[in-house]
Enzyme design. Structure first.
Site, PDB file in Angstrom:
ATOM      1  N   SER A 140       0.762  -1.218   0.199  1.00  0.00           N
ATOM      2  CA  SER A 140       0.174   0.085  -0.025  1.00  0.00           C
ATOM      3  C   SER A 140       0.889   1.168  -0.088  1.00  0.00           C
ATOM      4  CB  SER A 140      -1.089  -0.062   1.277  1.00  0.00           C
ATOM      5  OG  SER A 140      -1.635   1.278   1.310  1.00  0.00           O
ATOM      6  N   TYR A 153      -2.135  -0.469  10.660  1.00  0.00           N
ATOM      7  CA  TYR A 153      -1.996  -0.898   9.185  1.00  0.00           C
ATOM      8  C   TYR A 153      -0.870  -0.428   8.458  1.00  0.00           C
ATOM      9  CZ  TYR A 153      -3.640  -0.913   4.374  1.00  0.00           C
ATOM     10  OH  TYR A 153      -3.813  -1.244   2.891  1.00  0.00           O
TER      11      TYR A 153
END
Length: 286
Positions: A140, A153
């Site tokens: 990501s 995350y």
């Protein structure tokens, strides 16, 4: 032409479902896995619409369960080859670091990091023995640039980045390629049902409540600009079809620019940009 086989985790929705369909459209037989096959309706609806249902088989796989991983190994032994693995299963943990319980950090890593490692370890003996294969790990933009309120995350995706670098160097002599997709913000459930904000940071008595609401407001206002996840699915297919994929594939509007800016700017300049976006001038020059 020899049929190719692809294994994808987290196929019940979002990137995973779309990747399964796109690979099936490109003549792969796709083993589409998900934690519960009761959630396969969306995938099957897409498959029927595209006429690729015969190229898909749906299997239950919980990447955090050792029993489930053992079942996967048995399934892989029945295949003539394992050509592509896409480690897509994951979710986004959120909240401020002081308030996120360690158990929530552990749960984030169990799925995003250790789940990825466990599935990859199950696949590697097959790819190594056949001396070919491509592993695509879902990273990501959060694996390249941290963001306040998303430390669980971001930490998990930074871990995936480092692990993937090492894995690529280990496996390349065996003809196995490792690549990462690094999406920005796309219209998937990870930023709605898939995002798990720790309870404390949502309480009005939290010292971070105002900061959290500023971040949430920023994300909500940005949501209409999120891109179609089919872009990521098509990029995954292009990587799967490459003979020699490179390591990193940033995907999405502004992602390459953001990564380049972070690498070029001093940390002070970078943090001022981020904080100004989120909290006006409150933190600047403090």
């Amino acid at each position: 032409m020899e049929k190719k086989y692809a294994l994808i985790t987290g196929c019940s929705s979002g990137f995973g479902a779309l990747m399964a369909i796109e690979l099936a459209k490109n003549s792969f037989h796709v083993l589409a896995t998900m934690r519960s096959t009761n959630k396969a309706d969306l995938l099957m609806e897409l498959a029927n619409r595209e006429g690729v249902q015969s190229h898909l088989s749906i299997h239950e796989l919980d990447v955090t369960s050792s029993h489930s991983i053992e079942n996967l190994k048995g399934l892989l032994q029945q295949l003539p080859s394992v050509d592509v693995l896409i480690n897509n299963a994951g979710y986004a943990g959120a909240g401020f670091a002081e308030e996120v319980p360690l158990d929530e950090y552990r749960a984030q890593f169990e799925t995003n990091v250790f789940g990825t490692i466990a599935v990859t370890q199950a696949v590697l003996p097959f790819m190594r023995a056949q001396r070919k294969g491509t592993i695509i790990n879902m990273s990501s933009i959060s694996g390249r640039a941290g963001f306040p309120g998303l430390s669980p995350y971001a930490a998990s995706k930074f871990a995936i980045e480092g692990w993937s670098e090492s894995l690529r160097l280990e496996m390349k002599p065996f003809g196995v390629h490792v690549a990462m997709l690094e999406p920005g913000s796309f219209k998937t459930s990870i930023w709605s049902t898939g995002k798990k904000i720790t309870e404390k940071s949502l309480r009005k008595d939290s010292p971070y409540y105002v900061y959290m609401t500023k971040i949430q407001d920023y994300l909500d206002k940005s949501e209409p600009n999120y891109e179609d996840p089919i872009i990521v699915a098509k990029k995954a297919v292009s990587i799967a079809l490459k003979k020699k994929p490179t390591l990193r594939y940033p995907v999405g509007k502004g992602v390459k620019t953001r990564i380049s800016l972070k690498n070029l700017l001093s940390w002070k300049s970078w943090e001022n940009i981020i904080l100004k976006k989120l909290y006006k001038n409150y933190f600047i020059n403090k």
